[in-house]
Write a protein that holds these residues in place. Structure first.
Motif, PDB file in Angstrom:
ATOM      1  N   VAL A   1       0.859  -1.190   0.000  1.00  0.00           N
ATOM      2  CA  VAL A   1       0.000   0.000   0.000  1.00  0.00           C
ATOM      3  C   VAL A   1       0.891   1.233   0.000  1.00  0.00           C
ATOM      4  N   ASP A   2       0.793   2.048  -1.021  1.00  0.00           N
ATOM      5  CA  ASP A   2       1.547   3.302  -1.127  1.00  0.00           C
ATOM      6  C   ASP A   2       0.572   4.461  -1.072  1.00  0.00           C
ATOM      7  N   VAL A   3       0.745   5.328  -0.070  1.00  0.00           N
ATOM      8  CA  VAL A   3      -0.168   6.440   0.175  1.00  0.00           C
ATOM      9  C   VAL A   3       0.586   7.751   0.022  1.00  0.00           C
ATOM     10  N   ASN A   4       0.055   8.640  -0.796  1.00  0.00           N
ATOM     11  CA  ASN A   4       0.605   9.996  -0.937  1.00  0.00           C
ATOM     12  C   ASN A   4      -0.465  10.978  -0.494  1.00  0.00           C
TER      13      ASN A   4
ATOM     14  N   ARG B   1       3.379   8.867   2.678  1.00  0.00           N
ATOM     15  CA  ARG B   1       4.131  10.103   2.532  1.00  0.00           C
ATOM     16  C   ARG B   1       3.154  11.266   2.715  1.00  0.00           C
ATOM     17  N   VAL B   2       3.437  12.123   3.675  1.00  0.00           N
ATOM     18  CA  VAL B   2       2.576  13.266   3.988  1.00  0.00           C
ATOM     19  C   VAL B   2       3.315  14.539   3.608  1.00  0.00           C
ATOM     20  N   ASN B   3       2.674  15.378   2.802  1.00  0.00           N
ATOM     21  CA  ASN B   3       3.248  16.653   2.386  1.00  0.00           C
ATOM     22  C   ASN B   3       2.180  17.719   2.576  1.00  0.00           C
ATOM     23  N   THR B   4       2.360  18.567   3.587  1.00  0.00           N
ATOM     24  CA  THR B   4       1.345  19.550   3.948  1.00  0.00           C
ATOM     25  C   THR B   4       1.781  20.955   3.583  1.00  0.00           C
ATOM     26  N   GLY B   5       0.794  21.848   3.418  1.00  0.00           N
ATOM     27  CA  GLY B   5       1.116  23.244   3.129  1.00  0.00           C
ATOM     28  C   GLY B   5       1.490  24.023   4.368  1.00  0.00           C
ATOM     29  N   ILE B   6       1.184  23.465   5.543  1.00  0.00           N
ATOM     30  CA  ILE B   6       1.482  24.087   6.835  1.00  0.00           C
ATOM     31  C   ILE B   6       2.371  23.120   7.608  1.00  0.00           C
ATOM     32  N   PRO B   7       3.369  23.590   8.338  1.00  0.00           N
ATOM     33  CA  PRO B   7       4.255  22.670   9.076  1.00  0.00           C
ATOM     34  C   PRO B   7       3.486  21.709   9.985  1.00  0.00           C
ATOM     35  N   ILE B   8       3.986  20.474  10.064  1.00  0.00           N
ATOM     36  CA  ILE B   8       3.384  19.452  10.917  1.00  0.00           C
ATOM     37  C   ILE B   8       3.844  19.681  12.353  1.00  0.00           C
ATOM     38  N   ASP B   9       2.887  19.703  13.280  1.00  0.00           N
ATOM     39  CA  ASP B   9       3.216  19.934  14.688  1.00  0.00           C
ATOM     40  C   ASP B   9       3.250  18.627  15.477  1.00  0.00           C
TER      41      ASP B   9
ATOM     42  N   ASP C   1       9.635   9.207   9.832  1.00  0.00           N
ATOM     43  CA  ASP C   1      10.836   9.927   9.413  1.00  0.00           C
ATOM     44  C   ASP C   1      10.408  11.278   8.869  1.00  0.00           C
ATOM     45  N   TYR C   2      10.885  12.355   9.472  1.00  0.00           N
ATOM     46  CA  TYR C   2      10.522  13.710   9.060  1.00  0.00           C
ATOM     47  C   TYR C   2      11.583  14.276   8.132  1.00  0.00           C
ATOM     48  N   ASP C   3      11.109  14.937   7.093  1.00  0.00           N
ATOM     49  CA  ASP C   3      12.003  15.563   6.125  1.00  0.00           C
ATOM     50  C   ASP C   3      11.569  17.014   5.959  1.00  0.00           C
ATOM     51  N   GLY C   4      12.188  17.904   6.706  1.00  0.00           N
ATOM     52  CA  GLY C   4      11.758  19.286   6.693  1.00  0.00           C
ATOM     53  C   GLY C   4      10.522  19.474   7.565  1.00  0.00           C
ATOM     54  N   ALA C   5       9.975  20.690   7.542  1.00  0.00           N
ATOM     55  CA  ALA C   5       8.854  21.024   8.427  1.00  0.00           C
ATOM     56  C   ALA C   5       7.534  20.474   7.935  1.00  0.00           C
ATOM     57  N   ASN C   6       7.413  20.189   6.631  1.00  0.00           N
ATOM     58  CA  ASN C   6       6.110  19.869   6.047  1.00  0.00           C
ATOM     59  C   ASN C   6       5.985  18.434   5.556  1.00  0.00           C
ATOM     60  N   GLU C   7       7.029  17.630   5.681  1.00  0.00           N
ATOM     61  CA  GLU C   7       6.970  16.279   5.111  1.00  0.00           C
ATOM     62  C   GLU C   7       7.274  15.228   6.163  1.00  0.00           C
ATOM     63  N   ALA C   8       6.572  14.084   6.027  1.00  0.00           N
ATOM     64  CA  ALA C   8       6.807  12.953   6.920  1.00  0.00           C
ATOM     65  C   ALA C   8       6.610  11.662   6.144  1.00  0.00           C
TER      66      ALA C   8
END
Length: 817
Positions: free
Chosen positions: A80-83, A243-251, A263-270
């Motif tokens: 299962v690949d989720v974007n 893979r989560v890519n948001t327009g607002i940083p993930i808190d 695994d977090y990659d920058g403020a907006n991706e996980a």
């Protein structure tokens, strides 16, 4: 003392036999208001009888052994690949079937998906041949599949049995074959109380049915499916990557269901990875920085239509100064599938809700399985300390057993006389393992009146279609509770929703923009704090004197009137929003069909069918079928139903419980002799937030000595086109992304070096049709799947190609010095 015990046993025997007789007679059952006696709703049920006409559809246990030449578990792996980008999740499911036996087989696999899934594509890969599935009318697709199977061709068929239950048939899997079937769906994520939640169901729970086998329609046959017994080890053949890519940083982010690596990659991706068995829902939750949510307007303008999706943030919840006197009717499932762990959750929730009732409130409780028992027959009880204590003791004395006859129980509950001067809420607690969803919705519409219905789904793999549907047609809210510790917070949320609704009497209107096919047609009252979502088609005004188009939302809150405007002209349409058309069509289908009976409504069936064909979507009346062109065998394949794991926490009592719906006299006598009496309650657990799974995102500082690697690429072989720089140019962006993925793998797994040889199949336009892995010395399955996904998105400018182009490449991975 002995005489008193014998008297009590005789009383219980006579009482329960009376329940059995009235249940069989179809009349209302005796109430339990004097005395408050604990109830054992268990029983021994049968799926067979002397007459074949009486046999009903039922799940059954898988029995290993049998023919040693037959592969009885052909599904070997599910990937299962989720974007998730913004508020839209795009999901690809790859099912890998392999025949390790010596006989030709046809595999049948029943599996779940999201209730909001818009399934828009499917393809089948056999050897190095890829067949894109066609969307066809359901009967036509089944006919073509059966014809291909009879002709010795390998074929696959995907059908919808419920909005959240699908059936895959793969015919003519020859010994040694490995067949991959990929399907894709998209869904809209709507946050609640500022929390986003992505749910991927992994198993369909066993369904209770009273449908006779002899006249069961084809779309109900899936109910008779094999299950592994409780405690039987299930293979860990489910791989999930998100893979989560948001327009607002993930808190904050966390998984409420499984232990996962994030695994977090920058403020907006996980990135989330998981290997597990398919026995409970995968639930991922996250919050954005500053308690924000992604709201606003999304637009797509196509050649023939324009689609909008509006997500409007609701006002804050305010506690009212005055509240109405309320009456609660609790309807609690105590059937066999609820035995043990799920019923403990229900008891926890009920304990906390009843303890929180105010003195001016009134309440009643109905327990149901094959029959039903009610706390107070004549009228609801006042929420005094004594009545609440007695009710909790009565509920905690129940144990699970028997079938799940939900419609007679709901009818009885909704027919109870209503207390004057009160606002009634019906509260249902169940796992939803039934097959009469549509009949349940029709009954609620007919009998509920001006009350609200709130539905609690209890367990780790509930029937969300039923839970959401009951709440939707009952003008309430759904809850899903997976752990006993969530009982206090679930009860608190319920009380908050009932006493402090966010907004009522919501209306939407449009100015200076023409809209059509807007859904939902009527906006319900807002109990939970979640965005108001509207979808539809639109046309802006054109010309020199055109006025700005607006969406205007109005409603009533505790503080007064609510007014919000959204400007259509302030938002640019984007080609990236092309998927909005499928989301809109799926929402149209949901409004028309998911919660409605379409018997004798051919015009609605035709409308849904056409939506499925026009937007390439799976519906109850359209299916995907993929057929290989080659005839491969003259032997008829033997049907093999893939056995499913029982959902975690569900006991063996859930399987084989279909039947007449009442316990036998002998079983009742045995239960009375065993003395199933009051065993004490769960008490009131300490308050625990429902979202303890959410963890604050750690600081995004890379480790001081993080491993870094490099990736190089070499063309090994090219056929169908001339060599040139078009290969490296077409893969320039992918090469950077592959390097990022390699460094992420090094961060998670440590030192890895090696090479991967792949073969790409392109069409004359330069699109990648298929990716095949020939050799992999990195030996990391997750990275291999990511590599294939990236390469499939490549786009080449192929010079003077007339047909298929085949390109063999080698990627070398090494650590930097």
């Amino acid at each position: 003392m002995e005489l008193k015990l014998k008297s009590l046993m005789i009383f219980k025997l006579l009482f329960t036999v009376g329940l059995m007789v009235t249940a069989r007679a179809g009349t209302p059952q005796t109430s339990l208001h004097q005395p408050f006696a604990p109830v054992d709703m268990g029983g021994e049920f049968t799926t067979t009888s002397k007459n074949a006409e009486d046999k009903t559809l039922a799940p059954y246990f898988y029995i290993p052994g049998g023919d040693p030449e037959l592969d009885t578990m052909p599904l070997k792996r599910t990937d299962v690949d989720v974007n998730i980008t913004g508020v839209i999740a795009d999901v690809q499911i790859t099912q890998v079937y392999k025949n390790e036996g010596k006989k030709n087989i046809e595999a049948l696999y029943v599996f779940p998906a999201s209730t909001r899934a818009a399934v828009y594509a499917m393809k089948m890969t056999l050897d190095e041949r890829t067949i894109e599935a066609q969307i066809q009318k359901r009967d036509e697709a089944r006919k073509n599949y059966e014809a291909a199977k009879a002709n010795g061709q390998t074929a696959s068929l995907l059908e919808q049995q419920r909005p959240n239950v699908f059936q895959m048939n793969v015919g003519n899997i020859l010994p040694g074959d490995e067949i991959k079937v990929e399907l894709k769906y998209t869904e809209l994520l709507v946050p609640e109380e500022q929390i986003y939640e992505f749910v991927f169901p992994t198993v369909v729970g066993p369904r209770y049915s009273e449908t006779p086998v002899l006249n069961a329609p084809a779309h109900e046959q899936w109910v008779a499916n094999p299950y592994l017994k409780q405690g039987t080890p299930a293979p860990k053949n489910l791989n999930i990557e998100v893979r989560v890519n948001t327009g607002i940083p993930i808190d904050q982010m966390g998984c409420a269901s499984h232990d996962v690596n994030i695994d977090y990659d920058g403020a907006n991706e996980a990135y989330v990875q998981l290997n597990t068995e398919a026995n409970k829902d995968f639930i991922l939750k996250y919050k954005l920085a500053g308690k924000q949510i992604e709201t606003g307007l999304l637009l797509y303008e196509g050649e023939e239509e324009n689609i909008f999706v509006a997500m409007v943030e609701p006002p804050k919840r305010v506690k009212p100064k005055h509240t109405l006197n309320r009456e609660y009717i609790f309807v609690v499932d105590v059937s066999g599938s609820m035995n043990g762990f799920p019923l403990n959750i229900s008891k926890s929730i009920m304990t906390n809700i009843i303890q929180g009732l105010k003195p001016q409130d009134q309440f009643n409780v109905l327990l149901f399985a094959g029959g039903s028992q009610i706390l107070s027959q004549d009228q609801s009880l006042k929420a005094t300390a004594r009545n609440k204590s007695n009710a909790i003791a009565w509920i905690n004395g129940a144990r699970g057993g028997g079938g799940t006859r939900i419609t007679p129980a709901l009818r009885r509950a909704m027919n109870l006389p209503k207390s004057e001067g009160t606002s009634r809420s019906v509260v249902v607690l169940t796992d939803g393992y039934i097959s009469v969803e549509t009949q349940t919705y029709d009954l609620i519409r007919e009998k509920l009146g001006d009350a609200n219905l709130f539905a609690f789904g209890i367990g780790k793999s509930v029937n969300r279609h039923l839970i959401e549907g009951m709440a939707r047609v009952g003008h309430g809210e759904p809850f899903v509770v997976t752990e006993p510790a969530q009982g206090p917070s679930a009860a608190a949320r319920f009380a908050n929703y009932v006493f402090n609704p966010v907004m009522k009497n919501i209306e939407a209107r449009f100015e200076n923009v023409k809209v059509d096919w807007v859904t939902p047609q009527k906006l319900p009252d807002l109990f939970a704090r979640k965005p108001i979502v509207l979808m539809g088609k639109y046309k802006k005004q054109r010309g020199l004197f055109a006025q700005p188009g607006k969406l205007i939302l109005e409603g009533e809150t505790v503080n007064g009137s609510y007014h919000q405007e959204i400007d259509f002209d302030a938002v640019q349409a984007s080609e990236k929003n092309k998927g909005l058309a499928q989301l809109w069509a799926r929402q149209q289908i949901r409004e028309l069909a998911d919660y409605n009976s379409l018997r004798n409504k051919p015009e609605l069936v035709e409308r849904i069918t056409q939506l499925g064909l026009d937007y390439h979507l799976m519906t109850a009346y359209t299916s995907f079928v993929a057929i290989d062109s080659e005839k491969r065998t003259d032997q008829t394949g033997q049907l093999v139903k893939q056995p499913l794991a029982l959902p975690e926490g569900v006991s063996n009592l859930a399987v084989g419980m279909s039947g007449v719906g009442a316990a036998s006299a002998k079983s009742i006598q045995r239960k009375v002799r065993r003395g199933h009496g009051y065993r004490g309650g769960l008490g009131a657990p300490a308050y625990e937030s429902a979202d303890t799974a959410l963890k604050v995102v750690p600081p995004r500082t890379p480790p001081k000595r993080a491993l870094k690697g490099s990736v190089s690429m070499k063309t090994i072989k090219l056929t169908g086109a001339a060599e040139g720089v078009w290969v490296s140019q077409g893969l320039a962006r992918q090469l950077r992304m592959i390097k990022n993925q390699y460094n992420r793998m090094l961060k998670l797994s440590g030192s890895h070096t090696g090479s991967i040889a792949v073969r790409l199949v392109l069409n004359a336009k330069g699109d990648v049709l298929e990716v095949f892995i020939h050799k992999d010395t990195l030996n990391d399955a997750r990275f291999q799947r990511r590599l294939k996904a990236l390469l499939k998105k490549a786009k080449f400018q192929v010079p003077s190609a007339k047909g298929v182009v085949k390109l063999k490449l080698r990627f070398d991975f090494q650590l930097n010095q």
